[in-house]
Write a protein that holds these residues in place. Sequence first.
Motif, mmCIF file in Angstrom:
data_model
loop_
_atom_site.group_PDB
_atom_site.id
_atom_site.type_symbol
_atom_site.label_atom_id
_atom_site.label_comp_id
_atom_site.label_asym_id
_atom_site.label_seq_id
_atom_site.Cartn_x
_atom_site.Cartn_y
_atom_site.Cartn_z
ATOM 1 N N ASN A 435 35.860 72.176 -86.666
ATOM 2 C CA ASN A 435 36.993 72.909 -87.217
ATOM 3 C C ASN A 435 38.072 71.969 -87.730
ATOM 4 N N LEU A 436 38.317 70.919 -86.989
ATOM 5 C CA LEU A 436 39.311 69.942 -87.426
ATOM 6 C C LEU A 436 38.895 69.298 -88.746
ATOM 7 N N THR A 437 37.615 69.031 -88.891
ATOM 8 C CA THR A 437 37.115 68.442 -90.134
ATOM 9 C C THR A 437 37.350 69.380 -91.306
ATOM 10 N N LEU A 458 38.096 60.662 -91.629
ATOM 11 C CA LEU A 458 36.964 59.732 -91.696
ATOM 12 C C LEU A 458 36.406 59.447 -90.303
ATOM 13 N N ASN A 459 37.265 59.416 -89.326
ATOM 14 C CA ASN A 459 36.780 59.244 -87.956
ATOM 15 C C ASN A 459 35.947 60.449 -87.517
ATOM 16 N N CYS A 460 36.352 61.628 -87.984
ATOM 17 C CA CYS A 460 35.555 62.827 -87.681
ATOM 18 C C CYS A 460 34.171 62.707 -88.308
ATOM 19 N N TYR A 461 34.134 62.273 -89.542
ATOM 20 C CA TYR A 461 32.840 62.122 -90.215
ATOM 21 C C TYR A 461 31.956 61.112 -89.474
ATOM 22 N N THR A 462 32.576 60.012 -89.098
ATOM 23 C CA THR A 462 31.773 58.978 -88.431
ATOM 24 C C THR A 462 31.336 59.411 -87.036
ATOM 25 N N LYS A 465 28.552 61.591 -87.543
ATOM 26 C CA LYS A 465 27.470 60.904 -88.260
ATOM 27 C C LYS A 465 26.985 61.742 -89.441
ATOM 28 N N ASP A 466 27.924 62.346 -90.102
ATOM 29 C CA ASP A 466 27.615 63.208 -91.246
ATOM 30 C C ASP A 466 27.776 62.388 -92.519
ATOM 31 N N SER A 467 26.740 61.656 -92.864
ATOM 32 C CA SER A 467 26.808 60.768 -94.028
ATOM 33 C C SER A 467 26.922 61.542 -95.326
ATOM 34 N N SER A 468 26.266 62.684 -95.406
ATOM 35 C CA SER A 468 26.321 63.464 -96.639
ATOM 36 C C SER A 468 27.743 63.940 -96.921
ATOM 37 N N LYS A 469 28.408 64.452 -95.910
ATOM 38 C CA LYS A 469 29.790 64.898 -96.089
ATOM 39 C C LYS A 469 30.695 63.710 -96.399
ATOM 40 N N LEU A 470 30.409 62.615 -95.757
ATOM 41 C CA LEU A 470 31.211 61.424 -95.996
ATOM 42 C C LEU A 470 31.075 60.957 -97.440
ATOM 43 N N GLU A 471 29.855 60.936 -97.940
ATOM 44 C CA GLU A 471 29.644 60.538 -99.329
ATOM 45 C C GLU A 471 30.278 61.536 -100.291
ATOM 46 N N GLU A 472 30.160 62.798 -99.974
ATOM 47 C CA GLU A 472 30.779 63.822 -100.829
ATOM 48 C C GLU A 472 32.299 63.656 -100.859
ATOM 49 N N GLN A 495 36.003 49.572 -90.294
ATOM 50 C CA GLN A 495 36.080 49.489 -88.835
ATOM 51 C C GLN A 495 34.926 50.235 -88.173
ATOM 52 N N ALA A 496 34.497 51.332 -88.806
ATOM 53 C CA ALA A 496 33.404 52.122 -88.233
ATOM 54 C C ALA A 496 32.033 51.556 -88.583
ATOM 55 N N GLY A 497 31.978 50.538 -89.399
ATOM 56 C CA GLY A 497 30.698 49.935 -89.749
ATOM 57 C C GLY A 497 30.027 50.554 -90.951
ATOM 58 N N TYR A 498 30.689 51.429 -91.685
ATOM 59 C CA TYR A 498 30.121 52.018 -92.896
ATOM 60 C C TYR A 498 30.490 51.121 -94.076
#
Length: 941
Positions: A435-437, A458-462, A465-472, A495-498
């Motif tokens: 929900n926060l995302t 971005l911390n929520c995405y990491t 581990k939602d790479s698709s949402k992160l890329e979008e 910092q998260a290694g992405y």
Amino acid sequence: MAAYLQWRRFVFFDKELVKEPLGSDGAAPGAAPASGSAASKFLCLPPGITVCDSGRGSLVFGDMEGQIWFLPRSLQLTGFQAYKLRVTHLYQLKQHNILASVGEDEEGINPLVKIWNLEKRDGGNPLCTRIFPAIPGTEPTVVSCLTVHENLNFMAIGFTDGSVTLNKGDITRDRHSKTQILHKGNYPVTGLAFRQAGKTTHLFVVTTENVQSYIVSGKDYPRVELDTHGCGLHCSALSDPSQDLQFIVAGDECVYLYQPDERGPCFAFEGHKLIAHWFRGYLVIVSRDRKVSPKSEFTSRDSQSSDKQILNIYDLCNKFIAYSAVFEDIVDVLAEWGSLYVLTRDGRVHALQEKDTQTKLEMLFKKNLFEMAINLAKSQHLDSDGLAQIFMQYGDHLYSKGNHDGAVQQYIRTIGKLEPSYVIRKFLDAQRIHNLTAYLQTLHRQSLANADHTTLLLNCYTKLKDSSKLEEFIKTKSESEVHFDVETAIKVLRQAGYYSHALYLAENHAHHEWYLKIQLEDIKNYQEALQYIGKLPFEQAESNMKRYGKILMHHIPEQTTQLLKGLCTDYRPSLEGRGDRETPGCRASSEEFIPIFANNPRELKAFLEHMSEVQPDSPQGIYDTLLELRLQNWAHEKDPQVKEKLHAEAISLLKSGRFCDVFDKALVLCQMHDFQDGVLYLYEQGKLFQQIMHYHMQHEQYRQVIAVCERHGEQDPSLWEQALSYFARKEEDCKEYVAAVLKHIENKNLMPPLLVVQTLAHNSTATLSVIRDYLVQKLQKQSQQIAQDELRVRRYREETTRIRQEIQELKASPKIFQKTKCSICNSALELPSVHFLCGHSFHQHCFESYSESDADCPTCLPENRKVMDMIRAQEQKRDLHDQFQHQLKCSNDSFSVIADYFGRGVFNKLTLLTDPPTARLTPSLEAGLQRDLLIHSRRGT
């Protein structure tokens, strides 16, 4: 279709009886006296009211006695006699103070239409501007309804026989209007309404059996059949623009809405409809529960007047009943002054005042009807702040119920009004990261997120581990579509290694420093980093090479060196086309990149040699570093052949002429590396002959000492003296070199013989035979010089004696002028002529032409002037003590310098007297003789 029973009921109106104004006696005109004090409080209308309307700030009533009554907001009822018998219909225009009425002046079917101008008076009553019969023909019929267009150009009258007449033109004047039958039918007309759409005027006509519309703004009046069922009297109305000016027809089963060309939505409201009215977005329906046919209603309304009636106020947009109440025998419902007024048969007026929006919302909040509150607020055009408050309360309600998904949707609707931290804290505490995302995503899409929100999203995405949402999220098409702080996003992703995502952002948004940091410090991809620098514009490429050049040089030295060569000569980003080579590229200062090669001497040498060849005008630091590098290589080289080659390269660089302005620096470098050939070359270029001499003396290179003296002795004669002193102090046999030095000293007369003897006395091996020839030749020359000097002295004395005698003769004896020719033109003298004591004679005209003054002989003047100039020069120079001291120190023959200054008269003061006093004749005579002697001696020479 929406079912009536499914709509919720609310009390959004306050009901009260209209009271009489203060100061009234409680009796209305025509009303029976009220009994009791309580009864006099409420307003009571005259009996026999048959028709009502409202507009222009008044409620208008017509009664069975032909009177028209006006009730303004002050509630002071006034009226006038409009008809002799009765008033049957009224229509008050809303935009004009015009009232249209239908009534009867005599018994029979002969209704009259009267147009009243309420702004003008005729004997105290409103002015009647027009009267005409309602029935256009001869067939008697009853008027059932009346409507007037607000532009005063159309008026329609409906009859019980199914016909409709249209009065077209100015309705207030007979001359400018005409009446015609628009419609004929078999069913009584129960409702009429004009609708204006642009330049087109429609007329809705409803009967007990059908609904139709006409276009009355044209010529042919085209008709459209809208429906095959109608309604009773007072059961039709025209909505406001919120419902697109639709025509409302209230049947017993349903309420239908119509456009001019089609039927619209339908609502199932049960009950037999008696009155339909539209009020500020609400549909007001008065109905009975008993079902009675429309036909019987048309004729039997009065017989059933004692039945209970229900008044419902419907909100069609939000699907709820805003108010519902039971009344007894309602005559009509009117709207004026922002309120609804319900008239009952007993003459009472009930006011329905709508509650304010905030009160209605609070009522909905208490019942947790937030969706309905939101719809109501939108329909009431509540501002965005008010809506956001509702969304927040709705979200809080859903959150408290555990419906986090629904709550976040409501919180999303508060973005821009509600502080985001209020929502973020709730979902952080509940650990509802999904929900926060969703909330943070929307916050970014609306460009209202700050750097902290971006970090959190971005911390929520990491975490997910939602790479698709992160890329979008990060892969937007253009800079204008970016809804977050790019630099913050890069930091978080790194910092998260992405790293790949961070690199994408840094490259697409031109954050060159972050791209290179990630490539070099995290991924260690030095080749990619170097290629990326090569694609950058000149300024960024230069600054990044200064920052990361050492790291790149350590790992990929050759490629880095190649890029630096291009950057310092003719830089063009690698993405640019190769065809555009005419425009000059940019170049950096090569000297600033030298520290990058600190641990790579081989690459440094290649870089420096490239710069010196391609750009001869490179900074001096390039050549200084290159010289130092070549000297280091030469000093540490063991192979003789390679060492010789390096020696030649160093000498070649020194001879390139690049060290003229930094001579000392090059000399220090050569001395540090013991590069003697370079040191000697620089000494010679700097004309440091003394240093060259000392170098050879230190290395006991006797022949080189002589060679230096021979090569540079003309420029610095003291070299021979130093050479003589050097050889004099040597213990070994140096007779050959001493003889060579003495020969040159003798030829150039560089030293006095006594000084030569003293110098050679320091050499214990030197014998008299070494300087015998020198001394003999020197003594012979001095003897010759003495003889010459004695001869010259004798000649000067004789000349002095002769001149003195001549001076004495001039002073003591007369002077006879025997010249027969002019000393200038050599012609025979003629009078007038000019004679001088010196023996020259001139024609007067020649003298005047050539003389500069009357007292000087033109022939003797040049020579005398030279002598006088010499005397003045001696007087000026005799006080130059600094110059004398300098010459005395620098000269090898101090005695000659002193003698020269004695001859100039520096040490005795010379006084020239032209006209001496008589008392001092003897000293002045001597001074004069000295002057004359000087003059004649100069003349003699």
